[in-house]
Design an enzyme around this catalytic site. Structure first.
Site, PDB file in Angstrom:
ATOM      1  N   GLU A  12       0.872  -1.181   0.000  1.00  0.00           N
ATOM      2  CA  GLU A  12       0.000   0.000   0.000  1.00  0.00           C
ATOM      3  C   GLU A  12       0.908   1.230   0.000  1.00  0.00           C
ATOM      4  O   GLU A  12       1.833   1.329   0.809  1.00  0.00           O
ATOM      5  CB  GLU A  12      -0.902  -0.088   1.229  1.00  0.00           C
ATOM      6  CG  GLU A  12      -1.375   1.182   1.862  1.00  0.00           C
ATOM      7  CD  GLU A  12      -2.437   1.931   1.055  1.00  0.00           C
ATOM      8  OE1 GLU A  12      -2.018   2.864   0.349  1.00  0.00           O
ATOM      9  OE2 GLU A  12      -3.633   1.611   1.165  1.00  0.00           O
ATOM     10  N   ALA A  14       0.548   4.130   0.977  1.00  0.00           N
ATOM     11  CA  ALA A  14       0.519   4.965   2.167  1.00  0.00           C
ATOM     12  C   ALA A  14       1.181   4.302   3.367  1.00  0.00           C
ATOM     13  O   ALA A  14       1.219   4.867   4.454  1.00  0.00           O
ATOM     14  CB  ALA A  14      -0.931   5.326   2.522  1.00  0.00           C
ATOM     15  N   SER A  15       1.711   3.102   3.170  1.00  0.00           N
ATOM     16  CA  SER A  15       2.274   2.311   4.272  1.00  0.00           C
ATOM     17  C   SER A  15       3.787   2.484   4.401  1.00  0.00           C
ATOM     18  O   SER A  15       4.536   2.131   3.484  1.00  0.00           O
ATOM     19  CB  SER A  15       1.958   0.823   4.040  1.00  0.00           C
ATOM     20  OG  SER A  15       2.851  -0.015   4.730  1.00  0.00           O
ATOM     21  N   PRO A  16       4.262   2.993   5.550  1.00  0.00           N
ATOM     22  CA  PRO A  16       5.708   3.155   5.741  1.00  0.00           C
ATOM     23  C   PRO A  16       6.469   1.829   5.683  1.00  0.00           C
ATOM     24  O   PRO A  16       7.594   1.779   5.176  1.00  0.00           O
ATOM     25  CB  PRO A  16       5.820   3.787   7.128  1.00  0.00           C
ATOM     26  CG  PRO A  16       4.481   4.384   7.406  1.00  0.00           C
ATOM     27  CD  PRO A  16       3.496   3.514   6.703  1.00  0.00           C
TER      28      PRO A  16
END
Length: 202
Positions: A12, A14-16
């Protein structure tokens, strides 16, 4: 010569932790003799199904503080700079659609890595057209072709189908690695284990 095992890499934008995996997975997979299948998806609908309005790292401040420090440590160990985006989680819908539009053309991995670098290496807004444009060009893609393709009903439907499939196999976070025999490994710190299982099994 036997076929190489395939590992699905669910991520994803937006996932760090997906950022960490995306920027280190290719050489590790190559060394293990494993073929990667890059699978961008959205966690928002999966979180919503669990009753969450946003990322648990945003819902629970202590968890969020730990996560950012953990990602900073892991990034530093891998020689990566980390710049926390102003907004978290970022809107990754257009990014995911663009990535899926590039699957057949072959630029999906390069675009994904470029956008992760922009989002978490430089703290840029991955929903901005200029940032997406730059990542597409860096990946050798034509924004004039990629953007219209990403808005097609086919690509929109493909993303919806990927999210539903992710739900059906029990994915609840990112990154998640799924082997050909259906074994699920969640988190950047499980990448090596997933590759080992993919190659050797139990």
């Amino acid at each position: 010569m036997p076929n190489r095992p395939v590992l699905d890499f669910w991520y994803e934008f937006a996932s760090p932790y997906s950022f960490l995996s995306a920027l280190r997975i290719e050489p590790l997979a190559e060394a293990a003799g494993v073929t990667l299948r890059w699978r961008p998806f959205l966690l928002g609908p999966i979180f919503a199904a669990q009753g969450w309005s946003t990322s648990p790292f945003a819902l629970y401040p202590s968890k969020g503080r730990y996560m950012w420090r953990d990602v900073e440590r892991r990034a530093g160990r891998n020689g990566l700079a980390l710049v926390k985006p102003e907004t978290f989680p970022q809107n990754s819908l257009i990014a995911a659609r663009l990535a899926l539009a590039g699957r057949e053309a072959g630029w999906m991995p390069a675009f994904s890595k470029a956008l992760f670098q922009a989002g978490f290496g430089e703290g840029r807004n991955i929903a901005e057209e200029a940032v997406l444009n730059a990542a597409l060009k860096q990946a050798g893609a034509d924004p004039g072709v990629a953007f219209p393709a990403s808005r097609s009903e086919e690509v929109k439907g493909r993303l919806r189908a990927e999210i539903e499939y992710a739900k059906s196999i029990g994915i609840f976070g990112a990154p998640t690695f799924v082997t050909e025999d259906g074994e699920v490994f969640w988190g950047d710190d499980r990448l090596e284990e997933a590759l080992d299982w993919s190659k050797h099994g139990r």
